[in-house]
Design a protein around this motif. Structure first.
Motif, mmCIF file in Angstrom:
data_model
loop_
_atom_site.group_PDB
_atom_site.id
_atom_site.type_symbol
_atom_site.label_atom_id
_atom_site.label_comp_id
_atom_site.label_asym_id
_atom_site.label_seq_id
_atom_site.Cartn_x
_atom_site.Cartn_y
_atom_site.Cartn_z
ATOM 1 N N VAL A 100 83.189 49.276 70.952
ATOM 2 C CA VAL A 100 81.933 48.910 70.855
ATOM 3 C C VAL A 100 81.042 49.831 70.600
ATOM 4 O O VAL A 100 80.843 50.563 71.228
ATOM 5 C CB VAL A 100 81.972 48.224 72.298
ATOM 6 C CG1 VAL A 100 80.499 47.377 72.167
ATOM 7 C CG2 VAL A 100 82.930 47.039 72.626
ATOM 8 N N LEU A 101 80.223 49.461 69.635
ATOM 9 C CA LEU A 101 78.903 50.244 69.258
ATOM 10 C C LEU A 101 77.695 49.153 69.513
ATOM 11 O O LEU A 101 77.500 48.217 69.048
ATOM 12 C CB LEU A 101 78.783 50.413 67.618
ATOM 13 C CG LEU A 101 77.554 51.148 67.338
ATOM 14 C CD1 LEU A 101 77.547 52.694 67.855
ATOM 15 C CD2 LEU A 101 77.445 51.375 65.720
ATOM 16 N N GLN A 111 79.674 59.181 70.573
ATOM 17 C CA GLN A 111 80.737 58.720 71.492
ATOM 18 C C GLN A 111 81.795 58.016 70.691
ATOM 19 O O GLN A 111 82.997 58.251 70.761
ATOM 20 C CB GLN A 111 80.332 58.302 72.829
ATOM 21 C CG GLN A 111 81.407 58.016 73.581
ATOM 22 C CD GLN A 111 80.968 57.313 75.034
ATOM 23 O OE1 GLN A 111 79.686 56.534 74.828
ATOM 24 N NE2 GLN A 111 81.408 57.218 76.063
ATOM 25 N N VAL A 112 81.292 56.835 70.120
ATOM 26 C CA VAL A 112 82.050 55.852 69.542
ATOM 27 C C VAL A 112 82.739 56.443 68.234
ATOM 28 O O VAL A 112 83.952 56.212 68.065
ATOM 29 C CB VAL A 112 81.303 54.527 69.091
ATOM 30 C CG1 VAL A 112 82.241 53.606 68.420
ATOM 31 C CG2 VAL A 112 80.439 53.713 70.494
ATOM 32 N N VAL A 125 80.341 45.674 66.881
ATOM 33 C CA VAL A 125 79.065 46.260 66.481
ATOM 34 C C VAL A 125 77.972 44.922 66.872
ATOM 35 O O VAL A 125 77.921 44.072 66.388
ATOM 36 C CB VAL A 125 78.988 46.331 65.076
ATOM 37 C CG1 VAL A 125 77.469 47.280 64.981
ATOM 38 C CG2 VAL A 125 79.971 47.652 64.837
ATOM 39 N N THR A 126 77.061 45.506 67.813
ATOM 40 C CA THR A 126 75.952 44.698 68.216
ATOM 41 C C THR A 126 74.652 44.984 68.068
ATOM 42 O O THR A 126 73.669 44.302 68.262
ATOM 43 C CB THR A 126 75.862 44.231 69.861
ATOM 44 O OG1 THR A 126 75.695 45.580 70.691
ATOM 45 C CG2 THR A 126 77.457 43.760 70.351
ATOM 46 N N PRO A 128 72.305 47.067 64.437
ATOM 47 C CA PRO A 128 72.276 47.569 63.119
ATOM 48 C C PRO A 128 73.350 48.578 62.694
ATOM 49 O O PRO A 128 72.934 49.731 63.295
ATOM 50 C CB PRO A 128 70.749 47.558 62.583
ATOM 51 C CG PRO A 128 69.894 46.690 63.857
ATOM 52 C CD PRO A 128 70.887 47.053 64.895
ATOM 53 N N GLY A 129 74.226 48.251 62.154
ATOM 54 C CA GLY A 129 75.330 49.222 61.922
ATOM 55 C C GLY A 129 76.350 48.747 61.272
ATOM 56 O O GLY A 129 76.444 47.529 60.522
ATOM 57 N N ALA A 130 77.602 49.325 61.000
ATOM 58 C CA ALA A 130 78.680 48.970 60.183
ATOM 59 C C ALA A 130 79.927 49.419 60.657
ATOM 60 O O ALA A 130 80.229 50.297 61.463
ATOM 61 C CB ALA A 130 78.473 49.405 58.641
ATOM 62 N N ALA A 131 80.929 48.519 60.367
ATOM 63 C CA ALA A 131 82.538 48.806 60.991
ATOM 64 C C ALA A 131 83.318 48.545 59.662
ATOM 65 O O ALA A 131 83.199 47.668 58.938
ATOM 66 C CB ALA A 131 82.750 47.967 62.069
#
Length: 292
Positions: A100-101, A111-112, A125-126, A128-131
């Motif tokens: 979980v980010l 850490q993630v 992802v909750t 602004p970011g990407a997976a």
């Protein structure tokens, strides 16, 4: 006829093939992006720099391809889609762990990303970011919430059996109140209510006619998901099992699930297939991001 959507709901999901910059081609949902800023994509194998059995947009460094080519491919894909923010690309281990980010603080992102190196098969992802995860027959699943949060999940037969996709749905629901609000998304009265508002996208994967399995695996799937997931005594329908499990988790699989309905083993010109290639091939991707 589709029911009218409230102002806080997502557009009903659909997957369409689209050509992006640099020759990159992917299945995506433009309406979702236009309304929410969430870009989801299942990349095809064209538009990259890899050669031989990895040609051309291989996204995995763990399959024997040139590391330099893979880095170029990953950067090329991200640039073509306009990806921004920190990206989580876990080492996939055919398990059920979900990362979980939920913060853009430097320490949390680090850490993630360290956890991702240890291994995981789902990312939520909750912020602004990407997976981005890699595939070559396993089932890629992307889940989008009206809150702007999303999950990307890798579900091989072990992941389907371990209910990793429903676990991501339930974890998204638990995180809903803490996620970054997006648009005019409304609160939900329960986890089931939240899940029924999510869009689920299933990318290309090996279909039942090409997925022959051992007797132990076949028996386990029938015992868990019923005869509907077993067209005969030697093959298993991973998608049927997955969709049934998602419905139990509260997903509206009739209206809020879009399946690419493409068998990777039957369409190796567009997608990689571990089984069809004899075990030597690249990996296409399932990815999602939100930049604001």
């Amino acid at each position: 006829m589709q029911a009218a959507q409230s102002s806080s709901s997502l557009p009903f999901p659909e997957l369409r093939e689209r050509a992006f910059d640099n020759g990159v081609v992917a299945l995506t949902d433009d309406a979702l992006f236009e309304q929410t800023g969430i870009r989801i994509a299942f990349s095809e194998r064209v538009g990259g720099r890899s050669e031989g059995p990895y040609a051309s947009l291989n996204l995995s460094t763990a399959v024997g391809d040139s590391g330099a080519a893979v880095i170029q491919n990953v950067l090329r894909l991200g640039a073509s889609l306009g990806m921004g923010g920190p990206i989580i690309r876990p080492k996939q281990v055919h398990g059920t762990d979900i990362l979980v980010l939920d913060s853009l603080e430097e320490a949390k992102v680090a850490q993630v990303q360290e956890q991702a190196k240890e291994g995981a098969d789902g990312v939520i992802v909750t912020v602004p970011g990407a997976a981005q995860l890699c595939f070559a027959d396993c089932v890629p699943v992307i889940i989008a919430s009206p809150t702007g949060a999303f999950a990307v999940v890798h579900a091989g037969w072990r992941g389907v059996m371990g209910s990793i996709a429903p676990a991501a749905v339930r974890q998204l629901a638990r995180l809903g109140s803490a996620s970054v609000a997006h648009g005019d998304a409304a609160p939900f009265s329960s986890a089931a209510d939240a899940a029924s508002s999510y869009n689920v996208y299933i990318g290309p994967y090996i279909h039942a006619e090409c997925f022959e399995c051992g007797l132990d695996v076949h028996r386990a799937f029938v015992e868990r998901f019923g005869e509907a997931c077993a067209p005969d005594g030697a093959h298993i329908d991973l998608g049927a099992a997955l969709v049934a499990d998602l419905a139990d988790a509260g997903i509206d699989t009739e209206r809020r699930l879009a399946d690419a309905d493409i068998c990777t083993a039957c369409d190796t010109q567009r997608f990689y297939s571990y089984r069809a290639s004899g075990g030597v091939c690249g990996r296409h991707g399932a990815l999602a991001f939100r930049t604001a």
